[in-house]
Design a protein around this motif. Structure first.
Motif, PDB file in Angstrom:
ATOM      1  N   VAL A 147      64.133 -25.998  52.051  1.00  0.00           N
ATOM      2  CA  VAL A 147      63.923 -26.210  53.482  1.00  0.00           C
ATOM      3  C   VAL A 147      64.908 -25.310  54.214  1.00  0.00           C
ATOM      4  N   CYS A 148      64.364 -24.403  55.031  1.00  0.00           N
ATOM      5  CA  CYS A 148      65.182 -23.417  55.747  1.00  0.00           C
ATOM      6  C   CYS A 148      65.090 -23.684  57.237  1.00  0.00           C
ATOM      7  N   THR A 149      66.197 -23.492  57.950  1.00  0.00           N
ATOM      8  CA  THR A 149      66.219 -23.793  59.383  1.00  0.00           C
ATOM      9  C   THR A 149      66.933 -22.705  60.179  1.00  0.00           C
ATOM     10  N   GLY A 150      66.568 -22.620  61.444  1.00  0.00           N
ATOM     11  CA  GLY A 150      67.291 -21.836  62.434  1.00  0.00           C
ATOM     12  C   GLY A 150      67.449 -22.707  63.665  1.00  0.00           C
ATOM     13  N   SER A 151      68.649 -22.780  64.212  1.00  0.00           N
ATOM     14  CA  SER A 151      68.888 -23.685  65.331  1.00  0.00           C
ATOM     15  C   SER A 151      70.008 -23.178  66.219  1.00  0.00           C
ATOM     16  N   GLU A 152      70.033 -23.667  67.446  1.00  0.00           N
ATOM     17  CA  GLU A 152      71.134 -23.399  68.374  1.00  0.00           C
ATOM     18  C   GLU A 152      71.324 -24.594  69.301  1.00  0.00           C
ATOM     19  N   ARG A 153      72.596 -24.833  69.662  1.00  0.00           N
ATOM     20  CA  ARG A 153      72.912 -25.708  70.780  1.00  0.00           C
ATOM     21  C   ARG A 153      73.979 -24.995  71.601  1.00  0.00           C
ATOM     22  N   MET A 154      73.511 -24.061  72.438  1.00  0.00           N
ATOM     23  CA  MET A 154      74.422 -23.239  73.229  1.00  0.00           C
ATOM     24  C   MET A 154      74.744 -23.857  74.586  1.00  0.00           C
ATOM     25  N   SER A 155      73.949 -24.819  75.049  1.00  0.00           N
ATOM     26  CA  SER A 155      74.121 -25.337  76.405  1.00  0.00           C
ATOM     27  C   SER A 155      75.525 -25.890  76.632  1.00  0.00           C
ATOM     28  N   SER A 156      76.061 -26.593  75.661  1.00  0.00           N
ATOM     29  CA  SER A 156      77.380 -27.194  75.834  1.00  0.00           C
ATOM     30  C   SER A 156      78.487 -26.142  75.896  1.00  0.00           C
ATOM     31  N   TRP A 157      78.215 -24.935  75.376  1.00  0.00           N
ATOM     32  CA  TRP A 157      79.171 -23.841  75.480  1.00  0.00           C
ATOM     33  C   TRP A 157      79.181 -23.239  76.885  1.00  0.00           C
ATOM     34  N   MET A 158      78.110 -23.458  77.633  1.00  0.00           N
ATOM     35  CA  MET A 158      77.910 -22.750  78.900  1.00  0.00           C
ATOM     36  C   MET A 158      78.194 -23.614  80.123  1.00  0.00           C
ATOM     37  N   LEU A 159      78.728 -24.808  79.920  1.00  0.00           N
ATOM     38  CA  LEU A 159      79.047 -25.682  81.038  1.00  0.00           C
ATOM     39  C   LEU A 159      80.127 -25.067  81.923  1.00  0.00           C
ATOM     40  N   ALA A 160      79.982 -25.239  83.219  1.00  0.00           N
ATOM     41  CA  ALA A 160      80.905 -24.624  84.175  1.00  0.00           C
ATOM     42  C   ALA A 160      82.344 -25.037  83.926  1.00  0.00           C
ATOM     43  N   ASP A 161      82.540 -26.264  83.471  1.00  0.00           N
ATOM     44  CA  ASP A 161      83.895 -26.775  83.266  1.00  0.00           C
ATOM     45  C   ASP A 161      84.694 -25.927  82.289  1.00  0.00           C
ATOM     46  N   HIS A 162      84.010 -25.271  81.338  1.00  0.00           N
ATOM     47  CA  HIS A 162      84.712 -24.452  80.353  1.00  0.00           C
ATOM     48  C   HIS A 162      85.301 -23.177  80.966  1.00  0.00           C
ATOM     49  N   TYR A 163      84.853 -22.824  82.165  1.00  0.00           N
ATOM     50  CA  TYR A 163      85.293 -21.584  82.803  1.00  0.00           C
ATOM     51  C   TYR A 163      86.238 -21.829  83.984  1.00  0.00           C
ATOM     52  N   ASN A 164      86.311 -23.078  84.445  1.00  0.00           N
ATOM     53  CA  ASN A 164      87.063 -23.345  85.677  1.00  0.00           C
ATOM     54  C   ASN A 164      88.550 -23.102  85.537  1.00  0.00           C
ATOM     55  N   LYS A 165      89.115 -23.317  84.334  1.00  0.00           N
ATOM     56  CA  LYS A 165      90.540 -23.055  84.143  1.00  0.00           C
ATOM     57  C   LYS A 165      90.838 -21.571  84.303  1.00  0.00           C
ATOM     58  N   GLU A 166      89.935 -20.700  83.846  1.00  0.00           N
ATOM     59  CA  GLU A 166      90.130 -19.255  84.034  1.00  0.00           C
ATOM     60  C   GLU A 166      90.076 -18.910  85.510  1.00  0.00           C
ATOM     61  N   VAL A 167      89.162 -19.541  86.252  1.00  0.00           N
ATOM     62  CA  VAL A 167      89.060 -19.296  87.696  1.00  0.00           C
ATOM     63  C   VAL A 167      90.353 -19.704  88.401  1.00  0.00           C
ATOM     64  N   GLU A 168      90.912 -20.854  88.025  1.00  0.00           N
ATOM     65  CA  GLU A 168      92.171 -21.291  88.620  1.00  0.00           C
ATOM     66  C   GLU A 168      93.286 -20.298  88.301  1.00  0.00           C
ATOM     67  N   ASN A 169      93.294 -19.770  87.088  1.00  0.00           N
ATOM     68  CA  ASN A 169      94.301 -18.794  86.693  1.00  0.00           C
ATOM     69  C   ASN A 169      94.161 -17.511  87.507  1.00  0.00           C
ATOM     70  N   LEU A 170      92.928 -17.093  87.763  1.00  0.00           N
ATOM     71  CA  LEU A 170      92.712 -15.896  88.578  1.00  0.00           C
ATOM     72  C   LEU A 170      93.223 -16.094  90.000  1.00  0.00           C
ATOM     73  N   LYS A 171      93.018 -17.287  90.542  1.00  0.00           N
ATOM     74  CA  LYS A 171      93.531 -17.591  91.889  1.00  0.00           C
ATOM     75  C   LYS A 171      95.052 -17.513  91.909  1.00  0.00           C
ATOM     76  N   ASP A 172      95.698 -18.078  90.859  1.00  0.00           N
ATOM     77  CA  ASP A 172      97.158 -18.041  90.782  1.00  0.00           C
ATOM     78  C   ASP A 172      97.674 -16.612  90.725  1.00  0.00           C
ATOM     79  N   LEU A 173      96.887 -15.729  90.112  1.00  0.00           N
ATOM     80  CA  LEU A 173      97.278 -14.318  90.005  1.00  0.00           C
ATOM     81  C   LEU A 173      96.856 -13.518  91.226  1.00  0.00           C
ATOM     82  N   GLU A 174      96.273 -14.222  92.217  1.00  0.00           N
ATOM     83  CA  GLU A 174      95.784 -13.607  93.458  1.00  0.00           C
ATOM     84  C   GLU A 174      94.726 -12.549  93.176  1.00  0.00           C
TER      85      GLU A 174
END
Length: 377
Positions: A147-174
């Motif tokens: 039995v062979c499979t191909g699968s993905e669950r990428m949605s949880s990788w793409m949630l906005a929350d995973h990027y917000n810390k970088e955005v805050e860091n960019l603001k701190d760096l002006e």
């Protein structure tokens, strides 16, 4: 050597299809702003609906393991039970864990009894590599089925929350608090789902498909990395792995985000695809006339016309009426896409005995390509 037949194909797609206008309801908005890349990317990729293993609040509904196990369960019935499975071979680019391996966890979820397991990592070709392992096992007589499979669950990788810390860091760096295009691009490209195939050494069922051959080609010796995660790309093209960064940088720089070098993608993905497909066809002595259905995994409809034109120029033109795709309705499910295309074709009622199917899967990570040639029996 045994002959190898794909006797069953199944799928599992989580929840309901999601239209373009609702994507940010599920994924969220980075920095509470609508993405500037979204409209451009969606116009080019042509995807109209996709599936996410998420609620509208961004809460996961399925793991990758559960998606995969459910696709396998959809293969089973009284004539082929879970306890009959001799080999589970799984491919994905988005496993739930760094370890244990994806296939081991799927086996644990199925609780089907003793099985050999194999996990194929990578990107889109991971599903084809899982298929090839199963094919070679049955062909060599190591197992009577796989039995062979191909699968993905990428949605949880793409949630906005995973990027917000970088955005805050960019603001701190002006600096401008906008995520780079190479990260935002893939948020509008990727989808969730799983497909499964039952391989056996004897044909069974109404329309089994004999696997004639499977070929793979890598151009990593020529080309640098194009798509990556858990790393950042240095000025010289090398990757710096996440383990070489301080843990605070993992969030401040979104090191684990999936990233795409779109300039490299546009420059090489089609040319190397045509080169490898021509090599595979010549190696096995087939021509476009020997193909009744071409199932090309393309990440975006943006590439379709260019791919067709390059096939024609290379002397391997397969007319568009033979192309079978479901990107618009299912989305780009990476390692699972070719499984989902074949499943839809098998259940469409179009196939007839004697027809030949060519599966075509490119992988932009470092430019890898896989092909499989099937005969309907």
């Amino acid at each position: 050597m045994n002959q190898v037949f794909i006797n069953r194909v199944s799928k599992f797609l989580p929840n309901e299809p999601i239209v373009n206008e609702d994507m940010e309801i599920y994924l969220g908005k980075i920095n509470d702003r609508e993405s500037k890349a979204k409209r451009i990317v969606l116009r080019n990729n042509g995807i109209q609906t996709r599936y996410y293993a998420l609620t509208k609040d961004g809460v996961p509904t399925h793991t990758n393991v559960l998606l995969t196990a459910n696709a396998i369960r959809n293969l089973l019935d009284a004539d082929f039970k879970a306890s009959d499975i001799q080999l589970i071979s799984c491919g994905t680019s988005s496993p739930d864990y760094l370890m244990p391996s994806h296939a081991v966890m799927v086996h644990g979820e199925l609780k089907n009894g003793q099985s050999e397991v194999n996990s194929a990592s990578g990107n889109c070709c991971a599903g084809m590599n899982a298929l090839k392992f199963g094919y070679l096992s049955v062909k060599a007589g190591n197992t009577a089925n796989a039995v062979c499979t191909g699968s993905e669950r990428m949605s949880s990788w793409m949630l906005a929350d995973h990027y917000n810390k970088e955005v805050e860091n960019l603001k701190d760096l002006e600096e401008q608090p906008i995520i780079a295009f190479n990260k935002d691009f893939l948020r509008w490209m990727l989808s969730d789902g799983a497909g499964a195939m039952l391989l056996e050494n004897e044909p069974r069922g109404p329309l089994p498909m004999r696997i004639e051959w499977i070929e793979g080609y890598s151009y990593a010796h020529e080309l640098e990395v194009c798509m990556y995660a858990g790393a950042d790309k240095l000025a010289n093209g090398d990757l710096k792995p996440f383990s070489d960064y301080h843990s605070v940088e993992w969030l401040n720089q979104s090191v684990f985000a999936v990233k795409q070098d779109t300039k490299l993608l546009d420059k090489y993905i089609l040319d190397k695809g045509v080169e490898s497909m021509k090599d595979a066809m010549e190696k096995h002595g087939i021509t476009p006339e020997d193909v009744d259905y071409l199932l090309p995994h393309v990440s975006s409809h943006y590439f379709v016309d260019g791919l067709y034109d390059r096939f024609a120029k290379a002397g391997i033109e397969i007319t568009r009426d033979k192309w079978f795709m479901n990107l618009r309705s299912v989305g780009n499910v990476g390692a699972g896409s070719v499984y989902l295309m074949l499943e839809e074709l098998v259940h469409s009622g179009r196939l007839q005995k004697g027809q030949r199917i060519l599966l075509c899967v490119p992988e932009s990570a470092r430019f890898t390509y896989s092909y499989a040639y099937l005969t309907v029996c």
